[in-house]
Write an enzyme that holds these catalytic residues in place. Structure first.
Site, PDB file in Angstrom:
ATOM      1  CG  HIS A 343      -2.068   0.977   1.281  1.00 45.34           C
ATOM      2  ND1 HIS A 343      -2.123   2.644   1.156  1.00 45.34           N
ATOM      3  CD2 HIS A 343      -3.446   0.219   0.754  1.00 45.34           C
ATOM      4  CE1 HIS A 343      -3.226   2.941   1.092  1.00 45.34           C
ATOM      5  NE2 HIS A 343      -4.005   1.710   0.591  1.00 45.34           N
ATOM      6  CG  ASP A 391      -7.276  -4.047  -3.108  1.00 47.85           C
ATOM      7  OD1 ASP A 391      -8.825  -2.934  -3.104  1.00 47.85           O
ATOM      8  OD2 ASP A 391      -6.383  -3.132  -3.580  1.00 47.85           O
TER       9      ASP A 391
END
Length: 446
Positions: A343, A391
């Site tokens: 991320h 995700d």
């Protein structure tokens, strides 16, 4: 002012010493060039010694100054977002999506006192949303930025209005999809639905906050209800209705709680790419439907919301846990990024993903799809690759629940619509155009 041997100076003094504008100073903070702290009255303070060191070293020139936009909606912490000061993870455990959307739009604590708060739903998942009724606007309201002033009537229970199923709202959007290809991605369908809903809304250009909130309820409800139905919804909440569009099997209470949590966790994430695009559109006074269309157009990119679909495909390749090593090794050999991991903000792990994966595990601890997800996670950690993000957890939820391919993007889009509209409200209130500048690197001007 001082403390523990450190002299702290305010932002104006720091910017003057560096010879830069305040916006550039805060860009240095966002890029990690400078650190700051907050005083008790929430002013930004800077280490005088660090400022002097930067003065001697010279201003960083590797990148042009970043755009800094003041916003009161979402702050990003070390591993999670905070919605108007409230921990998004705590909200995911205690509030439903409708409540959180109202909070993002209004900042009114009364939103949490409404009947559709699912209290302690993770620990008591049998609780369901009560549902909320009616999209009502009152033309006698006071004016807002758009003039004309339209708002929800009976403001005292405004949080309990506008979310119920409305066949008239979605009928035209459903009809518009009849000629679309059978396997069209859900995200593409949502763009068609948004366009049709906007075309049928005579109040779309009312930009005062109450009207935009009413549009938000209508739009989100329509996005969900106009998707092809796979089964009859088991309730009136957005989560229950969305489940019926994504999964042919009925939801268990625990998996429905996980979907609710996913919607809350994805509702906003500060100035993500789609949100920045949406804010630029809103600053040009594009109507809320156009703002959401802008966000949807950016969301599908593989480095943004489209990453959830890539994570779905990754897990789908792992038919049983023993295949995880091969699937990850092949991607590493090809030099591909492992979807669902890493991320740009949360370098040490995305707590949103941790919570959502925990909820999926609580809901179906022995599910074969969860076993495959665990094997992928173990292989990635064995290789010391970046930590999983939301995700990956979203892909695990979709696999365990048996949702249709592309459901992650649909969940992401429905959830983030709430955030896009909250940011649009801030831009409508400012009334000025966001105008970015380029750092020209082309041929010499003759």
């Amino acid at each position: 002012m001082g403390g523990l041997g450190v002299e702290w100076i305010d932002a104006a003094t720091a910017a003057e010493r560096l010879g830069v504008k305040p916006a550039t100073l805060y860009a240095y903070v966002s890029r990690g060039v400078l650190k700051r702290r907050h005083s008790e009255d929430r002013r930004s303070l800077f280490d005088a010694a660090e400022i002097e060191q930067l003065v001697r070293r010279g201003r960083p020139r590797s990148q042009p100054p970043e755009l800094v936009i003041e916003s009161g909606i979402t702050a990003l912490g070390l591993d999670r977002p905070y919605y108007r000061g409230r921990d998004a993870l705590a909200l995911a455990r205690t509030a439903d999506f409708e409540t959180v959307a109202e909070w993002l739009w209004t900042g009114d604590p009364d939103a949490f006192a409404s009947d559709h708060v699912a209290r302690s739903r993770v620990h008591a998942p049998e609780l369901t949303d009560s549902g909320v009724r009616g999209r009502v606007r009152d033309s006698e309201a006071s004016g807002g930025p758009a003039g004309g002033g339209v708002r929800d009537s009976e403001a005292s229970d405004g949080a309990a209005r506008g979310w119920a199923h409305d066949p008239e709202t979605s009928q035209a959007a459903i009809a518009a999809q009849r000629g679309l290809p059978e396997g069209l991605p859900l995200l593409d369908r949502l763009q068609v639905i948004t366009t049709v809903l906007g075309a049928s809304d005579s109040l779309r250009y009312q930009l005062d906050p109450a009207s935009v909130a009413a549009t938000g309820r209508r739009l989100i409800s329509g996005l969900v209800d106009a998707l092809p139905a796979l089964r009859t919804p088991d309730g009136e909440s957005i989560a229950e209705r969305l489940w019926s569009r994504l999964c042919p099997q009925p939801a268990t209470p625990a998996l429905l709680a996980a979907l609710r949590a996913a919607l809350v966790l994805l509702a906003d994430h500060e100035l993500a790419a789609s949100t920045l695009a949406a804010r630029v559109a809103a600053s040009a006074r594009a109507d809320p439907y156009a703002v959401v269309l802008t966000g949807l157009g950016v969301l599908g990119g593989p480095l943004h919301g489209g990453a959830s679909h890539a994570a779905e495909r990754l897990l789908a390749e792992v038919n049983e846990p023993g295949q995880a090593t091969r699937v990850i090794a092949e991607r590493v050999r090809r030099g591909e990024r492992i979807p669902g991991f890493g991320h740009s903000v949360y370098k040490n792990g995305d707590a949103r993903g941790s919570l959502l994966l925990d909820l999926v595990t609580e809901a179906a601890p022995d599910h074969e799809r969860l076993a495959a997800a665990r094997a992928v996670l173990a292989e990635v950690r064995r290789r010391r690759l970046p930590e999983r993000n939301i995700d990956f957890a979203l892909a695990a939820l979709i696999g365990v629940a048996g949702m249709v391919p592309g459901s992650g993007e649909a969940i992401f889009a429905v959830a983030r619509t709430a955030g896009w509209l909250a940011h649009a409200m801030e831009e409508y209130a400012k009334g000025s155009l966001l105008r970015l500048r380029a750092s020209y690197i082309g041929p010499l001007i003759r």
